[in-house]
Write a protein that holds these residues in place. Sequence first.
Motif, PDB file in Angstrom:
ATOM      1  N   ALA A 133      -5.005   7.017 -14.198  1.00 43.63           N
ATOM      2  CA  ALA A 133      -5.718   6.383 -13.091  1.00 43.63           C
ATOM      3  C   ALA A 133      -6.298   7.432 -12.151  1.00 43.63           C
ATOM      4  CB  ALA A 133      -4.796   5.438 -12.341  1.00 43.63           C
ATOM      5  N   GLY A 134      -6.034   8.699 -12.401  1.00 44.52           N
ATOM      6  CA  GLY A 134      -6.626   9.743 -11.578  1.00 44.52           C
ATOM      7  C   GLY A 134      -5.736  10.231 -10.456  1.00 44.52           C
ATOM      8  N   GLY A 135      -4.558   9.687 -10.320  1.00 45.70           N
ATOM      9  CA  GLY A 135      -3.646  10.144  -9.276  1.00 45.70           C
ATOM     10  C   GLY A 135      -3.960   9.535  -7.926  1.00 45.70           C
ATOM     11  N   PHE A 136      -3.229   9.982  -6.928  1.00 46.32           N
ATOM     12  CA  PHE A 136      -3.403   9.466  -5.582  1.00 46.32           C
ATOM     13  C   PHE A 136      -4.644  10.063  -4.926  1.00 46.32           C
ATOM     14  CE2 PHE A 136       1.093   8.607  -6.191  1.00 46.32           C
ATOM     15  CZ  PHE A 136       1.199   7.336  -5.659  1.00 46.32           C
ATOM     16  N   ASN A 137      -5.201   9.336  -3.977  1.00 50.45           N
ATOM     17  CA  ASN A 137      -6.304   9.821  -3.161  1.00 50.45           C
ATOM     18  C   ASN A 137      -5.683  10.651  -2.045  1.00 50.45           C
ATOM     19  OD1 ASN A 137      -8.318  10.132  -1.238  1.00 50.45           O
ATOM     20  ND2 ASN A 137      -9.238   8.155  -1.641  1.00 50.45           N
ATOM     21  N   ASN A 138      -5.890  11.961  -2.053  1.00 51.94           N
ATOM     22  CA  ASN A 138      -5.262  12.849  -1.084  1.00 51.94           C
ATOM     23  C   ASN A 138      -5.747  12.653   0.346  1.00 51.94           C
ATOM     24  OD1 ASN A 138      -3.623  14.028  -3.000  1.00 51.94           O
ATOM     25  ND2 ASN A 138      -5.138  15.581  -3.519  1.00 51.94           N
ATOM     26  N   GLU A 139      -6.856  11.924   0.524  1.00 53.89           N
ATOM     27  CA  GLU A 139      -7.318  11.626   1.880  1.00 53.89           C
ATOM     28  C   GLU A 139      -6.447  10.561   2.536  1.00 53.89           C
ATOM     29  OE1 GLU A 139     -11.524  10.901   2.339  1.00 53.89           O
ATOM     30  OE2 GLU A 139     -11.937  12.140   0.599  1.00 53.89           O
ATOM     31  N   LEU A 140      -5.722   9.800   1.721  1.00 52.94           N
ATOM     32  CA  LEU A 140      -4.853   8.751   2.236  1.00 52.94           C
ATOM     33  C   LEU A 140      -3.461   9.358   2.419  1.00 52.94           C
ATOM     34  CD1 LEU A 140      -6.019   5.876  -0.116  1.00 52.94           C
ATOM     35  CD2 LEU A 140      -6.852   6.416   2.172  1.00 52.94           C
ATOM     36  N   THR A 141      -3.200   9.807   3.626  1.00 52.49           N
ATOM     37  CA  THR A 141      -1.977  10.570   3.866  1.00 52.49           C
ATOM     38  C   THR A 141      -0.826   9.728   4.397  1.00 52.49           C
ATOM     39  OG1 THR A 141      -2.724  11.094   6.096  1.00 52.49           O
ATOM     40  CG2 THR A 141      -3.265  12.677   4.340  1.00 52.49           C
ATOM     41  N   PHE A 142      -1.084   8.505   4.779  1.00 50.50           N
ATOM     42  CA  PHE A 142      -0.055   7.753   5.473  1.00 50.50           C
ATOM     43  C   PHE A 142       0.065   6.319   4.984  1.00 50.50           C
ATOM     44  CE2 PHE A 142       1.551   5.508   9.313  1.00 50.50           C
ATOM     45  CZ  PHE A 142       2.715   6.221   9.504  1.00 50.50           C
ATOM     46  N   ARG A 143      -1.031   5.656   4.716  1.00 46.07           N
ATOM     47  CA  ARG A 143      -1.041   4.250   4.314  1.00 46.07           C
ATOM     48  C   ARG A 143      -2.118   4.049   3.242  1.00 46.07           C
ATOM     49  NH1 ARG A 143       3.032   1.671   5.498  1.00 46.07           N
ATOM     50  NH2 ARG A 143       1.924  -0.279   5.499  1.00 46.07           N
ATOM     51  N   SER A 144      -2.097   2.906   2.595  1.00 47.82           N
ATOM     52  CA  SER A 144      -3.128   2.454   1.649  1.00 47.82           C
ATOM     53  C   SER A 144      -3.113   3.173   0.312  1.00 47.82           C
ATOM     54  CB  SER A 144      -4.532   2.536   2.257  1.00 47.82           C
ATOM     55  OG  SER A 144      -4.619   1.722   3.403  1.00 47.82           O
ATOM     56  N   ASP A 145      -2.237   4.158   0.105  1.00 47.95           N
ATOM     57  CA  ASP A 145      -2.240   4.866  -1.171  1.00 47.95           C
ATOM     58  C   ASP A 145      -1.796   3.956  -2.313  1.00 47.95           C
ATOM     59  OD1 ASP A 145       0.262   4.842   0.009  1.00 47.95           O
ATOM     60  OD2 ASP A 145       0.784   6.874  -0.589  1.00 47.95           O
ATOM     61  N   ASP A 146      -0.876   3.032  -2.063  1.00 47.64           N
ATOM     62  CA  ASP A 146      -0.458   2.113  -3.123  1.00 47.64           C
ATOM     63  C   ASP A 146      -1.583   1.148  -3.500  1.00 47.64           C
ATOM     64  OD1 ASP A 146      -0.247   0.926  -0.639  1.00 47.64           O
ATOM     65  OD2 ASP A 146       1.621  -0.124  -1.075  1.00 47.64           O
ATOM     66  N   LYS A 147      -2.348   0.702  -2.527  1.00 45.41           N
ATOM     67  CA  LYS A 147      -3.482  -0.182  -2.802  1.00 45.41           C
ATOM     68  C   LYS A 147      -4.556   0.570  -3.588  1.00 45.41           C
ATOM     69  CE  LYS A 147      -4.789  -3.174   0.303  1.00 45.41           C
ATOM     70  NZ  LYS A 147      -5.423  -3.806   1.477  1.00 45.41           N
ATOM     71  N   TYR A 148      -4.764   1.845  -3.248  1.00 41.61           N
ATOM     72  CA  TYR A 148      -5.729   2.677  -3.954  1.00 41.61           C
ATOM     73  C   TYR A 148      -5.357   2.778  -5.433  1.00 41.61           C
ATOM     74  CZ  TYR A 148      -8.279   6.803  -5.449  1.00 41.61           C
ATOM     75  OH  TYR A 148      -9.082   7.669  -6.139  1.00 41.61           O
ATOM     76  N   ILE A 149      -4.094   3.071  -5.722  1.00 42.24           N
ATOM     77  CA  ILE A 149      -3.640   3.184  -7.112  1.00 42.24           C
ATOM     78  C   ILE A 149      -3.792   1.835  -7.823  1.00 42.24           C
ATOM     79  CG2 ILE A 149      -1.568   3.467  -8.558  1.00 42.24           C
ATOM     80  CD1 ILE A 149      -2.752   6.118  -7.768  1.00 42.24           C
ATOM     81  N   PHE A 150      -3.462   0.747  -7.146  1.00 47.17           N
ATOM     82  CA  PHE A 150      -3.612  -0.584  -7.739  1.00 47.17           C
ATOM     83  C   PHE A 150      -5.052  -0.806  -8.207  1.00 47.17           C
ATOM     84  CE2 PHE A 150      -5.091  -4.943  -7.091  1.00 47.17           C
ATOM     85  CZ  PHE A 150      -4.257  -5.642  -7.956  1.00 47.17           C
ATOM     86  N   PHE A 151      -6.022  -0.509  -7.349  1.00 53.77           N
ATOM     87  CA  PHE A 151      -7.427  -0.718  -7.716  1.00 53.77           C
ATOM     88  C   PHE A 151      -7.875   0.231  -8.829  1.00 53.77           C
ATOM     89  CE2 PHE A 151      -7.855  -2.769  -3.423  1.00 53.77           C
ATOM     90  CZ  PHE A 151      -8.105  -4.039  -3.923  1.00 53.77           C
ATOM     91  N   GLN A 152      -7.361   1.449  -8.841  1.00 53.13           N
ATOM     92  CA  GLN A 152      -7.705   2.391  -9.911  1.00 53.13           C
ATOM     93  C   GLN A 152      -7.174   1.904 -11.261  1.00 53.13           C
ATOM     94  OE1 GLN A 152     -10.106   3.878  -8.073  1.00 53.13           O
ATOM     95  NE2 GLN A 152      -9.685   5.623  -9.387  1.00 53.13           N
ATOM     96  N   VAL A 153      -5.936   1.428 -11.298  1.00 53.06           N
ATOM     97  CA  VAL A 153      -5.360   0.910 -12.542  1.00 53.06           C
ATOM     98  C   VAL A 153      -6.120  -0.336 -12.985  1.00 53.06           C
ATOM     99  CG1 VAL A 153      -3.291  -0.169 -13.544  1.00 53.06           C
ATOM    100  CG2 VAL A 153      -3.081   1.911 -12.164  1.00 53.06           C
ATOM    101  N   LYS A 154      -6.469  -1.175 -12.041  1.00 53.00           N
ATOM    102  CA  LYS A 154      -7.205  -2.408 -12.357  1.00 53.00           C
ATOM    103  C   LYS A 154      -8.559  -2.090 -12.990  1.00 53.00           C
ATOM    104  CE  LYS A 154      -8.525  -6.793 -10.302  1.00 53.00           C
ATOM    105  NZ  LYS A 154      -8.642  -7.557  -9.078  1.00 53.00           N
ATOM    106  N   LYS A 155      -9.227  -1.036 -12.513  1.00 52.97           N
ATOM    107  CA  LYS A 155     -10.504  -0.611 -13.107  1.00 52.97           C
ATOM    108  C   LYS A 155     -10.327  -0.180 -14.560  1.00 52.97           C
ATOM    109  CE  LYS A 155     -12.667   1.391  -9.007  1.00 52.97           C
ATOM    110  NZ  LYS A 155     -13.121   2.656  -8.445  1.00 52.97           N
TER     111      LYS A 155
END
Length: 126
Positions: A1-23
Amino acid sequence: AGGFNNELTFRSDDKYIFFQVKKLSGHIYYLPQALVYHHIDNHRLTYENFKRLYLKTGNEEKIRIRSEGNSMGMVKKFVELFIKFGASLLLYFKFLIANKEIKGRYIVFSQWFTLKGFIMKQVFVR
């Protein structure tokens, strides 16, 4: 899925991964029997911490959407957050009538600070 978005340092990283896996696959599995335990110390229950948490949540949602390069997504998210804030006001009155005002108050606070964090230019929280 490309790993975590390093710009998201505190919140929303789990939602980011969810959308990447969904793609990638379109298949997301839900396990209702899964349990997660969180230790929440007294500091995390303070108003100031609560405020910082939701300001940062709104700000990182903005960062997540911008990283997707979807300018229309910003408008949609703003409208969504605005509607949620309006709905939180209605819930507040429901809880007020039920003599549970504090629950309604924190629902309103969470939606207000998330919306405010989304609108603010930058939120720095640590």
